[in-house]
Design a protein around this motif. Structure first.
Motif, PDB file in Angstrom:
ATOM      1  N   ASP A 101      37.084  46.697  36.878  1.00 38.87           N
ATOM      2  CA  ASP A 101      38.555  46.738  36.812  1.00 38.87           C
ATOM      3  C   ASP A 101      39.049  47.870  37.717  1.00 38.87           C
ATOM      4  O   ASP A 101      38.371  48.560  38.115  1.00 38.87           O
ATOM      5  CB  ASP A 101      38.823  47.148  35.247  1.00 38.87           C
ATOM      6  N   THR A 102      40.263  47.558  38.370  1.00 42.95           N
ATOM      7  CA  THR A 102      40.988  48.522  39.135  1.00 42.95           C
ATOM      8  C   THR A 102      42.180  48.879  38.744  1.00 42.95           C
ATOM      9  O   THR A 102      42.986  48.019  38.094  1.00 42.95           O
ATOM     10  CB  THR A 102      40.823  47.994  40.451  1.00 42.95           C
ATOM     11  N   VAL A 122      41.814  44.887  44.100  1.00 35.70           N
ATOM     12  CA  VAL A 122      42.101  43.663  43.715  1.00 35.70           C
ATOM     13  C   VAL A 122      41.915  43.398  42.398  1.00 35.70           C
ATOM     14  O   VAL A 122      40.725  44.130  41.597  1.00 35.70           O
ATOM     15  CB  VAL A 122      41.196  42.490  44.446  1.00 35.70           C
ATOM     16  N   PRO A 123      42.856  43.164  41.677  1.00 30.00           N
ATOM     17  CA  PRO A 123      42.748  42.983  40.048  1.00 30.00           C
ATOM     18  C   PRO A 123      41.719  41.833  39.594  1.00 30.00           C
ATOM     19  O   PRO A 123      41.253  41.116  40.251  1.00 30.00           O
ATOM     20  CB  PRO A 123      44.148  42.398  39.667  1.00 30.00           C
ATOM     21  N   LEU A 124      41.101  42.081  38.384  1.00 28.40           N
ATOM     22  CA  LEU A 124      40.243  40.890  37.886  1.00 28.40           C
ATOM     23  C   LEU A 124      40.913  39.741  37.882  1.00 28.40           C
ATOM     24  O   LEU A 124      41.911  39.536  37.630  1.00 28.40           O
ATOM     25  CB  LEU A 124      39.960  41.482  36.549  1.00 28.40           C
ATOM     26  N   GLY A 125      40.146  38.855  38.325  1.00 28.28           N
ATOM     27  CA  GLY A 125      40.460  37.392  38.527  1.00 28.28           C
ATOM     28  C   GLY A 125      39.542  36.067  37.998  1.00 28.28           C
ATOM     29  O   GLY A 125      39.371  35.246  38.575  1.00 28.28           O
ATOM     30  N   TYR A 126      38.748  36.525  36.717  1.00 29.94           N
ATOM     31  CA  TYR A 126      37.759  35.654  36.346  1.00 29.94           C
ATOM     32  C   TYR A 126      37.027  34.963  37.244  1.00 29.94           C
ATOM     33  O   TYR A 126      36.634  33.892  37.571  1.00 29.94           O
ATOM     34  CB  TYR A 126      38.674  34.475  35.639  1.00 29.94           C
ATOM     35  N   GLY A 127      36.361  35.848  38.295  1.00 29.90           N
ATOM     36  CA  GLY A 127      35.490  35.264  39.407  1.00 29.90           C
ATOM     37  C   GLY A 127      36.094  35.353  40.615  1.00 29.90           C
ATOM     38  O   GLY A 127      35.279  35.054  41.259  1.00 29.90           O
ATOM     39  N   GLY A 128      37.320  35.605  40.808  1.00 27.82           N
ATOM     40  CA  GLY A 128      37.878  35.600  42.338  1.00 27.82           C
ATOM     41  C   GLY A 128      39.278  35.164  42.253  1.00 27.82           C
ATOM     42  O   GLY A 128      39.770  34.786  41.094  1.00 27.82           O
ATOM     43  N   PRO A 129      39.744  34.909  43.410  1.00 25.73           N
ATOM     44  CA  PRO A 129      39.265  35.340  44.817  1.00 25.73           C
ATOM     45  C   PRO A 129      39.303  36.438  45.106  1.00 25.73           C
ATOM     46  O   PRO A 129      40.402  37.298  44.543  1.00 25.73           O
ATOM     47  CB  PRO A 129      40.045  34.432  45.521  1.00 25.73           C
ATOM     48  N   HIS A 130      38.384  37.100  45.732  1.00 22.16           N
ATOM     49  CA  HIS A 130      38.869  38.467  46.605  1.00 22.16           C
ATOM     50  C   HIS A 130      38.102  38.453  47.802  1.00 22.16           C
ATOM     51  O   HIS A 130      37.480  37.366  48.350  1.00 22.16           O
ATOM     52  CB  HIS A 130      38.076  39.754  45.510  1.00 22.16           C
TER      53      HIS A 130
END
Length: 201
Positions: free
Chosen positions: A2-3, A186-194
Motif C-alpha cells: 500500500d502506498t 502506484v495504488p493497490l490494483g489487485y495485481g496490477g498494472p504497475h
C-alpha cells in the motif's frame, strides 16, 4: 504494497495537463510531457540503484527478473553455460516466472541457498534478492564477488524505496538490478498494472 501518494505529486504531476496531451502514445505527436516523465523514471531508477542505464519500463518485478536472466545469458562470455541460479529467498512469484521463462529459452533454473551453493562453469548468472521474501537486508558484496570469480553475472532484485536507505546493488557490484515500481506511489490494483524496472551497467 500500500502506498500514499503525496498531494503535491498528485496535483503537480498526475493532475497537471502539462504532463499529457489529447494525443495517444501511439501517434507521432507523442506528448513531450510523457517523454519527460519516462526520462525522470529512468533517472530516478539509475540513481537509486547506482547503475549506469535504466529502461522505462517492464510489467512487474517477476517479468523484470526474467528479462535480467535473459540479458545475463546473452552477454555472458561463456556461451555454453545454460544454468541460472536463483536464491531460494527470492519472491515466490519471481521464482515461478523464472522457471516458466527458462524452459522455452533452453535454460536450466536451479533454486538454491546461494550462500553455500557452488557456482560451476555451467552457470551464467545468479539471481539475488535484497530485501528478500523474509524482509532480510543483506550485504551481497561477497556473494557477487564469488559470482564474478566464476565468470557469471549477478542479477539483484531490489526495492527502490529500500535503495534510498541501504547500500544500492550497483555499489555492491551487481551487473543487473531489477524490481517493481509500484512502491513509487502506484495504488493497490489487485495485481496490477504497475511498472517495473531493469537497470544495468
Amino acid at each position: 504494497y500500500d502506498t500514499i501518494t503525496p498531494a503535491a505529486i498528485l496535483r503537480n504531476v498526475f493532475e497537471n495537463p502539462g504532463w499529457y496531451t489529447p494525443y495517444t502514445p501511439y501517434q507521432a505527436e507523442i506528448a513531450q510531457g510523457r517523454l519527460e516523465s519516462l526520462l525522470n523514471f529512468q533517472t530516478v531508477v539509475k540513481d537509486l540503484t547506482a547503475m549506469d542505464v535504466a529502461n522505462a519500463s517492464l510489467l512487474d518485478e517477476a517479468t523484470a527478473a526474467a528479462e535480467g536472466m535473459a540479458l545475463a545469458h546473452r552477454v555472458c562470455p561463456r556461451k555454453d553455460a545454460k544454468v541460472f541460479l536463483a536464491d531460494r529467498t527470492a519472491f515466490p512469484q519471481t521464482l515461478e516466472l523464472l522457471a516458466a521463462r527458462a524452459e522455452p529459452l533452453g535454460l536450466v533454473l536451479r533454486i538454491v541457498d546461494i550462500a553455500s551453493a557452488e557456482i560451476g562453469p555451467d552457470v551464467f548468472g545468479v539471481l539475488l534478492q535484497s530485501p528478500d521474501a523474509n524482509g532480510l537486508v543483506r550485504d551481497l558484496s561477497a556473494i557477487i564477488a564469488r559470482v564474478h570469480e566464476a565468470k557469471a553475472l549477478a542479477v539483484v532484485a531490489s526495492d527502490l524505496l529500500a535503495c534510498a536507505l541501504i547500500t544500492p546493488p550497483g555499489e555492491m557490484g551487481a551487473d543487473v538490478v531489477v524490481g517493481g515500481g509500484q512502491r513509487l506511489g502506484v495504488p493497490l490494483g489487485y495485481g496490477g498494472p504497475h511498472a517495473a524496472y531493469l537497470a544495468t551497467k
